[in-house]
Design an enzyme around this catalytic site. Sequence first.
Site, PDB file in Angstrom:
ATOM      1  N   TRP A 103       0.992 -14.604 -11.010  1.00  0.00           N
ATOM      2  CA  TRP A 103       0.371 -13.275 -10.919  1.00  0.00           C
ATOM      3  C   TRP A 103       0.506 -12.485 -12.202  1.00  0.00           C
ATOM      4  O   TRP A 103      -0.384 -11.704 -12.552  1.00  0.00           O
ATOM      5  CB  TRP A 103       0.905 -12.512  -9.709  1.00  0.00           C
ATOM      6  CG  TRP A 103       0.417 -13.098  -8.419  1.00  0.00           C
ATOM      7  CD1 TRP A 103       1.164 -13.759  -7.490  1.00  0.00           C
ATOM      8  CD2 TRP A 103      -0.941 -13.128  -7.927  1.00  0.00           C
ATOM      9  NE1 TRP A 103       0.356 -14.187  -6.444  1.00  0.00           N
ATOM     10  CE2 TRP A 103      -0.933 -13.813  -6.686  1.00  0.00           C
ATOM     11  CE3 TRP A 103      -2.163 -12.644  -8.410  1.00  0.00           C
ATOM     12  CZ2 TRP A 103      -2.096 -14.019  -5.932  1.00  0.00           C
ATOM     13  CZ3 TRP A 103      -3.311 -12.850  -7.654  1.00  0.00           C
ATOM     14  CH2 TRP A 103      -3.272 -13.524  -6.433  1.00  0.00           C
ATOM     15  N   ASP A 173       3.810  -4.541 -10.601  1.00  0.00           N
ATOM     16  CA  ASP A 173       3.070  -5.080  -9.462  1.00  0.00           C
ATOM     17  C   ASP A 173       4.101  -5.427  -8.388  1.00  0.00           C
ATOM     18  O   ASP A 173       4.865  -6.383  -8.521  1.00  0.00           O
ATOM     19  CB  ASP A 173       2.296  -6.331  -9.904  1.00  0.00           C
ATOM     20  CG  ASP A 173       1.659  -7.078  -8.737  1.00  0.00           C
ATOM     21  OD1 ASP A 173       1.799  -6.638  -7.591  1.00  0.00           O
ATOM     22  OD2 ASP A 173       1.026  -8.127  -8.997  1.00  0.00           O
ATOM     23  N   LYS A 197       0.439  -8.263   1.891  1.00  0.00           N
ATOM     24  CA  LYS A 197       1.622  -9.115   1.927  1.00  0.00           C
ATOM     25  C   LYS A 197       2.673  -8.496   2.849  1.00  0.00           C
ATOM     26  O   LYS A 197       3.233  -9.162   3.682  1.00  0.00           O
ATOM     27  CB  LYS A 197       2.212  -9.287   0.520  1.00  0.00           C
ATOM     28  CG  LYS A 197       1.197  -9.687  -0.550  1.00  0.00           C
ATOM     29  CD  LYS A 197       0.639 -11.081  -0.344  1.00  0.00           C
ATOM     30  CE  LYS A 197      -0.647 -11.373  -1.121  1.00  0.00           C
ATOM     31  NZ  LYS A 197      -0.577 -11.282  -2.537  1.00  0.00           N
TER      32      LYS A 197
HETATM   33  C1  LIG Z   1      -1.569 -11.314  -3.602  1.00  0.00           C
HETATM   34  C2  LIG Z   1      -1.147 -10.726  -4.872  1.00  0.00           C
HETATM   35  C3  LIG Z   1      -2.073 -10.107  -5.744  1.00  0.00           C
HETATM   36  C4  LIG Z   1      -3.562 -10.076  -5.476  1.00  0.00           C
HETATM   37  O1  LIG Z   1      -3.917  -9.409  -4.334  1.00  0.00           O
HETATM   38  P1  LIG Z   1      -5.434  -9.447  -3.805  1.00  0.00           P
HETATM   39  O2  LIG Z   1      -5.481  -8.298  -2.856  1.00  0.00           O
HETATM   40  O3  LIG Z   1      -5.672 -10.773  -3.167  1.00  0.00           O
HETATM   41  O4  LIG Z   1      -6.337  -9.232  -4.964  1.00  0.00           O
HETATM   42  C5  LIG Z   1      -1.579  -9.572  -6.910  1.00  0.00           C
HETATM   43  N1  LIG Z   1      -0.269  -9.621  -7.220  1.00  0.00           N
HETATM   44  C6  LIG Z   1       0.631 -10.206  -6.411  1.00  0.00           C
HETATM   45  C7  LIG Z   1       2.065 -10.245  -6.802  1.00  0.00           C
HETATM   46  C8  LIG Z   1       0.227 -10.787  -5.222  1.00  0.00           C
HETATM   47  O5  LIG Z   1       1.126 -11.373  -4.417  1.00  0.00           O
END
Ligand SMILES: *Cc1c(COP(=O)(O)O)cnc(C)c1O
Length: 362
Positions: A103, A173, A197
Site C-alpha cells: 500500500w 494511511d 477494513k
Molecule cells: C484497502 C486499503 C487501501 C485501499 O482502499 P480502497 O477503498 O480499496 O481503495 C489503502 N490503504 C490500505 C492500507 C488498505 O488496506
Amino acid sequence: MKYGRTFNFSAGPAMMPEPVLEEIRDEMMNMGGSGMCVMEMSHRSKVFEDIIHEAEKDLRELMNIPDNYKVLFIQGGGTLQFAMVPMNLMKNGVACYVETGSWSKKAIAEAKKYGEVKVVASSKDKNFCYVPDCSDLDIPDNADYVYICENETINGTTFYNLPDTKGKILVSDQSSMFLSRPCNVSDYGLIWAGVQKNVGPAGLAIVIIREDLIRDDLPTFVPTYLSYKTHADAASLYNTPNCWAIYCCGKVFKYLKKLGGLEAMNQINVDKASVLYDFLDNSKFFKAAVVKEDRSLMNVPFVSPSAEQDAEVVKATKAAGFDNLKGHKSVGGLRASIYNAMPKEGVEALVDFLKKYEAEHC
Ligand SMILES: *Cc1c(COP(=O)(O)O)cnc(C)c1O
C-alpha cells in the site's frame, strides 16, 4: 455462530460487529420514525444531518480529536487519497515516503504524478517483513510532508513508533488499523482511512486534517471535488455523500464507545492476536511472516512449508467454515485478518483447526 454466519478472515471488506448489523437491520424499513431507510433519505434532511453530526461527534470523542482538526467523509475509498494527499499537500512539490509494502508502494507511485517523491526508508530488502528504522531520516528542508502506511494490510507490519519527521508534518494511511488502538491525533498533520477494513461499508474514506493544512491556493487543475477545502467548507455535504456508509460507521463508533473506547479495543486486539501469534511461534509447520516487534494486530500473514501446502491449508480451512484465509496474490501464503469485529472465539476456533491440521500433516 448466529444466523449461520461464518468467521470471515477477509482483509476487506471485513466483518462488522454483529450487534451493529442487528441494529441496522431493525432500522432498515423505518429509521428513527422517519418512515424511511437511510438509503432513501435526503442528505439535507434533519434526520440525516443528525446522523452525520453524531457520527463526527462520536469519532471525535473516541479519538480525542483536537478542535483544530477537521473530520471529513469523502467518497472514492482509500485509493483516491493516494492522489488527494499529494494534490493538496505538495506546496513545494517534494514529499518523503516510507516504503513498507504494497500500500505504501501504491501511494508512492501515485504521488510521483504530482511531484518529487523521496523514499526515505524501505524494508524492500527483506520482502517487507519488518518496519525500517525511522528515527533519523534524511528529510530535505523543502519536503512538504512525510508519509507512512501505518499498518500494511498485505504484508502484516505495523508502526509501533512513529517516524521522527524532523518537524515536517506526518501523513498516515490508517485504513487497516483505524480505531484499533489509541491514537494521538496531534502527532499527525493528516490521518486518513478507507473504512471497509475496520469500520463500515466500502466506498468511504475518513480524513482527519489539521486546519492550517487546508489550502485555498491549489492549482486550477485540481478538480473541485478533490480539494479538501471543498469538503471542509461544506462539512462533508458538498454533494450527496455516501449516506449509508456514514450511517453504518456512526453505529460502529457508538458500539466502540460502549465497549470502553480505544484503550479497551486495543486490549481486546492484543489478546486476540496473541492467540494466533503464540500458536504460530510454537508451530513446527506454520510460521509467521513478520518479525516479532513489528507485527500487525490486524493482519497476520503466515506460511506452511511450501506453496502447495499453503493451497491445501486454504482449501481445508474453507471447507471447515473459515473464509478468506488465502494470502494476497502478490505475497502468497496465508493471511488471517482479525480486525476489531472478529470475535476472539473466531481466532481460537481457527487455531484449534490449524493445530489439528498440523498434527495430521506433520
Ligand atoms: C484497502 C486499503 C487501501 C485501499 O482502499 P480502497 O477503498 O480499496 O481503495 C489503502 N490503504 C490500505 C492500507 C488498505 O488496506
